[in-house]
Design an enzyme around this catalytic site. Structure first.
Site, mmCIF file in Angstrom:
data_model
loop_
_atom_site.group_PDB
_atom_site.id
_atom_site.type_symbol
_atom_site.label_atom_id
_atom_site.label_comp_id
_atom_site.label_asym_id
_atom_site.label_seq_id
_atom_site.Cartn_x
_atom_site.Cartn_y
_atom_site.Cartn_z
ATOM 1 N N THR A 32 7.833 -7.699 -13.398
ATOM 2 C CA THR A 32 7.046 -8.939 -13.475
ATOM 3 C C THR A 32 6.209 -9.091 -12.216
ATOM 4 O O THR A 32 6.721 -9.021 -11.105
ATOM 5 C CB THR A 32 7.981 -10.155 -13.645
ATOM 6 O OG1 THR A 32 8.767 -9.930 -14.817
ATOM 7 C CG2 THR A 32 7.196 -11.444 -13.787
ATOM 8 N N ALA A 38 0.839 -1.201 0.000
ATOM 9 C CA ALA A 38 0.000 0.000 0.000
ATOM 10 C C ALA A 38 0.871 1.248 0.000
ATOM 11 O O ALA A 38 0.503 2.273 -0.575
ATOM 12 C CB ALA A 38 -0.911 -0.001 1.224
ATOM 13 N N THR A 39 2.032 1.154 0.628
ATOM 14 C CA THR A 39 2.937 2.313 0.640
ATOM 15 C C THR A 39 3.288 2.699 -0.800
ATOM 16 O O THR A 39 3.261 3.884 -1.161
ATOM 17 C CB THR A 39 4.217 1.966 1.439
ATOM 18 O OG1 THR A 39 3.830 1.634 2.775
ATOM 19 C CG2 THR A 39 5.196 3.121 1.450
ATOM 20 N N SER A 55 -3.921 -2.882 0.950
ATOM 21 C CA SER A 55 -2.799 -3.773 1.223
ATOM 22 C C SER A 55 -3.332 -5.175 1.514
ATOM 23 O O SER A 55 -4.227 -5.331 2.348
ATOM 24 C CB SER A 55 -2.038 -3.253 2.445
ATOM 25 O OG SER A 55 -0.912 -4.043 2.689
ATOM 26 N N GLN A 68 -6.873 -0.055 6.276
ATOM 27 C CA GLN A 68 -7.454 -0.678 7.475
ATOM 28 C C GLN A 68 -8.963 -0.913 7.340
ATOM 29 O O GLN A 68 -9.567 -1.528 8.221
ATOM 30 C CB GLN A 68 -7.172 0.181 8.717
ATOM 31 C CG GLN A 68 -5.687 0.344 9.033
ATOM 32 C CD GLN A 68 -5.066 -0.904 9.656
ATOM 33 O OE1 GLN A 68 -5.757 -1.811 10.117
ATOM 34 N NE2 GLN A 68 -3.743 -0.957 9.664
ATOM 35 N N ASN A 74 -5.177 3.561 11.584
ATOM 36 C CA ASN A 74 -4.502 2.342 12.022
ATOM 37 C C ASN A 74 -4.164 2.331 13.507
ATOM 38 O O ASN A 74 -4.015 1.272 14.095
ATOM 39 C CB ASN A 74 -3.218 2.117 11.209
ATOM 40 C CG ASN A 74 -2.343 3.348 11.173
ATOM 41 O OD1 ASN A 74 -2.773 4.415 10.744
ATOM 42 N ND2 ASN A 74 -1.117 3.221 11.642
ATOM 43 N N CYS A 128 4.067 0.788 12.714
ATOM 44 C CA CYS A 128 4.927 1.437 11.722
ATOM 45 C C CYS A 128 5.862 2.431 12.386
ATOM 46 O O CYS A 128 6.924 2.733 11.874
ATOM 47 C CB CYS A 128 4.092 2.137 10.658
ATOM 48 S SG CYS A 128 3.223 0.962 9.643
ATOM 49 N N HIS A 159 -1.939 -7.673 3.077
ATOM 50 C CA HIS A 159 -1.630 -8.310 4.376
ATOM 51 C C HIS A 159 -2.451 -7.757 5.534
ATOM 52 O O HIS A 159 -2.333 -8.242 6.656
ATOM 53 C CB HIS A 159 -0.123 -8.257 4.667
ATOM 54 C CG HIS A 159 0.439 -6.933 5.098
ATOM 55 N ND1 HIS A 159 0.653 -6.630 6.421
ATOM 56 C CD2 HIS A 159 0.856 -5.856 4.394
ATOM 57 C CE1 HIS A 159 1.196 -5.422 6.513
ATOM 58 N NE2 HIS A 159 1.314 -4.926 5.301
HETATM 59 N N1 PLP Z 1 -1.758 2.814 5.550
HETATM 60 C C1 PLP Z 1 -2.180 2.327 6.722
HETATM 61 C C2 PLP Z 1 -3.381 2.932 7.374
HETATM 62 C C3 PLP Z 1 -1.500 1.266 7.336
HETATM 63 O O1 PLP Z 1 -1.934 0.791 8.499
HETATM 64 C C4 PLP Z 1 -0.362 0.727 6.691
HETATM 65 C C5 PLP Z 1 0.428 -0.333 7.356
HETATM 66 O O2 PLP Z 1 0.588 -0.343 8.566
HETATM 67 C C6 PLP Z 1 0.008 1.240 5.447
HETATM 68 C C7 PLP Z 1 -0.698 2.290 4.911
HETATM 69 C C8 PLP Z 1 1.164 0.667 4.684
HETATM 70 O O3 PLP Z 1 0.809 -0.590 4.156
HETATM 71 P P1 PLP Z 1 1.902 -1.563 3.505
HETATM 72 O O4 PLP Z 1 2.469 -2.360 4.632
HETATM 73 O O5 PLP Z 1 1.163 -2.432 2.538
HETATM 74 O O6 PLP Z 1 2.900 -0.709 2.830
#
Ligand code: PLP
Length: 359
Positions: free
Chosen positions: A223, A72-73, A185, A168, A140, A305, A187
């Site tokens: 890829t 997601a980042t 994301s 989230q 989050n 994070c 995961h």
């Molecule tokens: N945005 C939110 C609200 C998150 O909680 C997180 C991960 O903790 C991210 C973005 C980043 O996700 P990713 O681990 O897929 O880069």
């Protein structure tokens, strides 16, 4: 180990793992083929990727396309840097993926403040000249659910696009209404790590950040992994099918856990909250000591994070907490596989360990 850190990451759903296995095969089967190759095994792998794309898209509004990314980042970086805005507005409680990318973009950044409940007011004005507004669906750290439909409307009225970090909320709530760009994301919704997605409303142009073979419609060369896509797709389909059941389960767990923490203060709104998140504080609590005393319970001292950064949580500060209150806060994350007896056991032990500190 009792796992209570579902905001940091979620366990891989067995169904997602099963869906991944055929694409992780060795030379005896052709599941390892490059999905960008025109031969038969390549086309099968490509079909698995497209099925996964459709499954992820089913969690999102109609009228857009899903671009797979590595996280997601990365999706958020593509959304912000790919628009090259000169001015943008982001909520003060965004994840670092949004805040730091906004700052790194070189654009002028306006912070949209929240109230003490951790909510951006639906009537918040978007500063004139902003080209992009970013407000997350579910926070989050404190689980608050933002009024994204209203904020997207305000962004559009000001002539800006609206980016929603739905990491989230995806698979747990209905998709954010009115957004132009949505980041997800795998995961965080019981899929594998190493894959995310950016949903892009039809007609919105982005410049790629990664150049090369032109995969993902030219927006993300490299890829793609059919295994990661298949796992993401299966997890998304399962989350969509179980949305109400999962929500009822975490609400039941939340009610029980909250009652066990009588005398602790809840951080963030109780009413407008994803109840897989219980963020609590108790005056004078030494969180590092608590965690050291309870090594077999995986919970968090704040945003995972930000953990290790030594920085006090910007989210708890944004809702008006002073540093001692920030430092005496813990986050308990609940999810699909949390069982009530293990949760009760963990909560009783956290409360006892805190009481033993004399707080
Ligand atoms: N945005 C939110 C609200 C998150 O909680 C997180 C991960 O903790 C991210 C973005 C980043 O996700 P990713 O681990 O897929 O880069």
């Amino acid at each position: 180990m009792i796992y209570l850190d579902y905001q940091a990451t979620t366990p891989l759903a067995p169904e997602a793992r099963e869906a991944m296995l055929p694409w992780l095969s060795g030379p005896e089967a052709a599941g390892f083929a490059n999905p960008h190759s025109p031969h038969r095994p390549g086309r099968s792998a490509a079909a698995a990727v497209e099925l996964a794309r459709d499954r992820v898209a089913a969690l999102l509004p109609p009228g857009g396309r899903v671009i797979f990314t590595g996280s997601a980042t990365e999706a958020i970086n593509l959304a912000i840097l790919g628009r090259k805005p000169n001015r943008l507005a982001v909520s003060a409680i965004e994840h670092a993926a949004v805040l730091d990318t906004a700052r790194a973009s070189g654009a002028q950044v306006h912070l949209l403040q929240t109230d003490s409940e951790g909510l951006v007011a639906a009537g918040t004005a978007v500063p004139a000249g902003c080209e992009l507004v970013a407000v997350m669906q579910v926070n989050n750290e404190i689980g608050t659910i933002q009024p994204v439909a209203e904020l997207a409307g305000a962004a559009h009225a000001a002539g800006a696009l609206f980016l929603c970090d739905a990491v989230q909320g995806a698979g747990k709530l209905a998709p954010p209404e009115g957004a132009d760009l949505i980041a997800l994301s795998a995961h965080k919704l019981y899929g594998p790590k190493g894959i995310g997605a950016l949903w892009v409303r039809d007609g919105i142009e982005l410049a790629p950040l990664i150049h090369g073979g032109g995969q993902e419609g030219g927006l993300r060369s490299g890829t793609i992994s059919p295994a990661l896509c298949a796992g993401f797709g299966a997890a998304a389909a399962l989350a969509g099918a179980r949305m109400d059941e999962d929500a009822r389960h975490v609400a039941m767990l939340w009610d029980r856990a909250r009652a066990m923490f009588a005398g602790w203060t809840l951080n963030g709104s109780a009413a407008r909250r994803w109840r897989g998140n219980l963020n609590l504080r108790r005056e004078g609590l030494d969180v590092a000591r608590l965690m050291a005393d309870l090594r077999d319970i995986a919970f968090s001292a704040g945003s995972a994070c930000a953990s290790g950064s030594g920085r006090p949580s910007h989210v708890l500060r944004a809702i008006g907490l002073a540093d001692p209150a920030v430092k005496s806060s813990i986050r308990i994350g609940l999810g699909r596989y949390t069982r009530l007896p293990e949760l009760e056991d963990a909560c009783a032990r956290i409360v006892a360990a805190a009481t033993a500190q004399g707080v």
